[in-house]
Design a protein around this motif. Structure first.
Motif, PDB file in Angstrom:
ATOM      1  N   PRO A   2       0.825  -1.212   0.000  1.00 18.57           N
ATOM      2  CA  PRO A   2       0.000   0.000   0.000  1.00 18.57           C
ATOM      3  C   PRO A   2       0.859   1.263   0.000  1.00 18.57           C
ATOM      4  CG  PRO A   2       0.054  -0.970   2.174  1.00 18.57           C
ATOM      5  CD  PRO A   2       0.770  -1.929   1.258  1.00 18.57           C
ATOM      6  N   GLU A   3       0.315   2.325  -0.517  1.00 21.42           N
ATOM      7  CA  GLU A   3       0.980   3.629  -0.489  1.00 21.42           C
ATOM      8  C   GLU A   3       0.684   4.312   0.842  1.00 21.42           C
ATOM      9  OE1 GLU A   3       3.052   4.628  -2.831  1.00 21.42           O
ATOM     10  OE2 GLU A   3       2.669   2.814  -3.992  1.00 21.42           O
ATOM     11  N   GLU A   6      -2.863   5.505   1.661  1.00 19.07           N
ATOM     12  CA  GLU A   6      -3.793   4.402   1.946  1.00 19.07           C
ATOM     13  C   GLU A   6      -3.623   3.914   3.371  1.00 19.07           C
ATOM     14  OE1 GLU A   6      -2.224   2.043  -1.224  1.00 19.07           O
ATOM     15  OE2 GLU A   6      -4.086   2.198  -2.364  1.00 19.07           O
ATOM     16  N   VAL A   7      -2.380   3.827   3.838  1.00 22.17           N
ATOM     17  CA  VAL A   7      -2.123   3.390   5.217  1.00 22.17           C
ATOM     18  C   VAL A   7      -2.711   4.393   6.197  1.00 22.17           C
ATOM     19  CG1 VAL A   7      -0.326   2.820   6.901  1.00 22.17           C
ATOM     20  CG2 VAL A   7      -0.041   2.138   4.522  1.00 22.17           C
ATOM     21  N   GLU A   8      -2.558   5.667   5.905  1.00 22.61           N
ATOM     22  CA  GLU A   8      -3.121   6.711   6.766  1.00 22.61           C
ATOM     23  C   GLU A   8      -4.647   6.617   6.801  1.00 22.61           C
ATOM     24  OE1 GLU A   8      -2.940   9.779   9.468  1.00 22.61           O
ATOM     25  OE2 GLU A   8      -1.262   8.633   8.646  1.00 22.61           O
ATOM     26  N   THR A   9      -5.270   6.340   5.680  1.00 20.39           N
ATOM     27  CA  THR A   9      -6.727   6.184   5.616  1.00 20.39           C
ATOM     28  C   THR A   9      -7.179   4.997   6.453  1.00 20.39           C
ATOM     29  OG1 THR A   9      -6.811   7.179   3.421  1.00 20.39           O
ATOM     30  CG2 THR A   9      -8.690   5.816   4.070  1.00 20.39           C
ATOM     31  N   VAL A  10      -6.467   3.881   6.353  1.00 16.81           N
ATOM     32  CA  VAL A  10      -6.804   2.697   7.155  1.00 16.81           C
ATOM     33  C   VAL A  10      -6.656   3.010   8.633  1.00 16.81           C
ATOM     34  CG1 VAL A  10      -6.076   0.349   7.735  1.00 16.81           C
ATOM     35  CG2 VAL A  10      -6.263   1.035   5.346  1.00 16.81           C
ATOM     36  N   THR A  13      -9.576   5.191   9.777  1.00 14.27           N
ATOM     37  CA  THR A  13     -10.808   4.396   9.785  1.00 14.27           C
ATOM     38  C   THR A  13     -10.842   3.462  10.983  1.00 14.27           C
ATOM     39  OG1 THR A  13     -10.914   4.501   7.372  1.00 14.27           O
ATOM     40  CG2 THR A  13     -12.225   2.788   8.451  1.00 14.27           C
ATOM     41  N   LYS A  59       4.917   2.532   6.796  1.00 13.72           N
ATOM     42  CA  LYS A  59       3.749   1.754   6.379  1.00 13.72           C
ATOM     43  C   LYS A  59       3.291   0.765   7.437  1.00 13.72           C
ATOM     44  CE  LYS A  59       4.625   2.287   1.463  1.00 13.72           C
ATOM     45  NZ  LYS A  59       4.786   1.626   0.183  1.00 13.72           N
TER      46      LYS A  59
END
Length: 64
Positions: A2-3, A6-10, A13, A59
C-alpha cells in the motif's frame, strides 16, 4: 504494497471503529510470523487489552 496515503486512511478508519475497545480474543493464522514470545504467550498478553491509540510509522500500524 500500500501507499502511505492508503495506510493513513486505514489508520484513521480503524481509530473510528476500534479505539477504546477491548480485545476479547486473538486468532493467529500464521504462527510462524511470531518468533518471541511463543504464540500462546503472545495471545495471553494481548487478550483483554484495550486499544488506546493507533499510530503509523512508515507503512506500519502501531497499536497501543
Amino acid at each position: 504494497m500500500p501507499e502511505l496515503p492508503e495506510v493513513e486512511t486505514v489508520k484513521e478508519t480503524l481509530k473510528k471503529q476500534i479505539l477504546n475497545q477491548k480485545i476479547l480474543d486473538v486468532v493467529v493464522n500464521y504462527p510462524n510470523i511470531i518468533e518471541k514470545p511463543s504464540v500462546e504467550e503472545f495471545i495471553k498478553k494481548i487478550r483483554n487489552q484495550t486499544i488506546i491509540d493507533i499510530k503509523r510509522r512508515g507503512k506500519w500500524l502501531l497499536f497501543e
